[in-house]
Design a protein around this motif. Structure first.
Motif, PDB file in Angstrom:
ATOM      1  N   PRO A  41       0.819  -1.247  -0.083  1.00  0.00           N
ATOM      2  CA  PRO A  41       0.099   0.002  -0.156  1.00  0.00           C
ATOM      3  C   PRO A  41       0.910   1.249   0.043  1.00  0.00           C
ATOM      4  CG  PRO A  41      -0.848  -1.509   1.640  1.00  0.00           C
ATOM      5  CD  PRO A  41       0.322  -1.952   1.132  1.00  0.00           C
ATOM      6  N   SER A  42       2.033   1.154   0.643  1.00  0.00           N
ATOM      7  CA  SER A  42       2.870   2.475   0.546  1.00  0.00           C
ATOM      8  C   SER A  42       3.442   2.884  -0.579  1.00  0.00           C
ATOM      9  CB  SER A  42       4.066   2.119   1.788  1.00  0.00           C
ATOM     10  OG  SER A  42       3.424   1.849   2.853  1.00  0.00           O
ATOM     11  N   MET A  43       3.745   1.790  -1.369  1.00  0.00           N
ATOM     12  CA  MET A  43       4.319   1.853  -2.880  1.00  0.00           C
ATOM     13  C   MET A  43       3.268   2.402  -3.681  1.00  0.00           C
ATOM     14  SD  MET A  43       7.610   1.100  -2.835  1.00  0.00           S
ATOM     15  CE  MET A  43       7.588   0.761  -4.341  1.00  0.00           C
ATOM     16  N   LEU A  46       3.114   5.930  -3.085  1.00  0.00           N
ATOM     17  CA  LEU A  46       4.235   6.787  -3.401  1.00  0.00           C
ATOM     18  C   LEU A  46       4.074   6.722  -5.089  1.00  0.00           C
ATOM     19  CD1 LEU A  46       7.011   5.303  -1.432  1.00  0.00           C
ATOM     20  CD2 LEU A  46       6.115   7.672  -1.346  1.00  0.00           C
ATOM     21  N   LYS A  47       3.667   5.814  -5.785  1.00  0.00           N
ATOM     22  CA  LYS A  47       3.326   5.737  -6.964  1.00  0.00           C
ATOM     23  C   LYS A  47       2.178   6.823  -7.605  1.00  0.00           C
ATOM     24  CE  LYS A  47       4.082   4.363 -11.243  1.00  0.00           C
ATOM     25  NZ  LYS A  47       5.243   5.034 -12.210  1.00  0.00           N
ATOM     26  N   LEU A  56      11.130   5.232  -5.158  1.00  0.00           N
ATOM     27  CA  LEU A  56      10.237   3.859  -5.465  1.00  0.00           C
ATOM     28  C   LEU A  56      11.315   2.661  -5.227  1.00  0.00           C
ATOM     29  CD1 LEU A  56       7.833   4.671  -8.201  1.00  0.00           C
ATOM     30  CD2 LEU A  56       7.501   4.378  -5.707  1.00  0.00           C
ATOM     31  N   ILE A  57      12.382   2.779  -5.729  1.00  0.00           N
ATOM     32  CA  ILE A  57      13.316   1.571  -5.542  1.00  0.00           C
ATOM     33  C   ILE A  57      13.878   1.534  -4.154  1.00  0.00           C
ATOM     34  CG2 ILE A  57      15.566   0.946  -6.290  1.00  0.00           C
ATOM     35  CD1 ILE A  57      14.942   1.911  -9.256  1.00  0.00           C
TER      36      ILE A  57
END
Length: 93
Positions: A41-43, A46-47, A56-57
């Motif tokens: 969910p955090s990723m 961020l996206k 992101l990486i």
């Protein structure tokens, strides 16, 4: 003793905390699942916020460094509780 040290046996009931080789593989799976549940969910957020690709990486590695370490330890504790409860129910306690 350190923060992540587990005693070999319970001080009150003498339950073995290392019952067999490979016992904690299930705890590793639980830790991986919990870390993924917290990371995905955090990723996605961020996206959606359109952050740089470097963030992101790097984000999952940084998150795992802080959260994954604690989750690995506490998933071992959770795994021991599940095993203890299941074993005593089978024994009729």
């Amino acid at each position: 003793k350190g923060l992540f040290t587990v005693n070999p046996r319970c001080a009150s009931c003498n339950h073995d905390f290392n019952p067999e080789p490979g016992f904690y593989l299930g705890a590793m799976a639980v830790s991986f699942l919990l870390t993924a549940i917290l990371t995905v969910p955090s990723m996605v957020m961020l996206k959606i916020m359109d952050v740089e690709i470097a963030v992101l990486i790097a984000f999952p590695f940084i998150e795992f460094l802080f959260i994954g370490t604690f989750l690995l330890f506490y998933s071992r504790v959770l795994w021991l509780h599940v095993e203890y409860r299941m074993t005593h129910k089978l024994d009729g306690h």
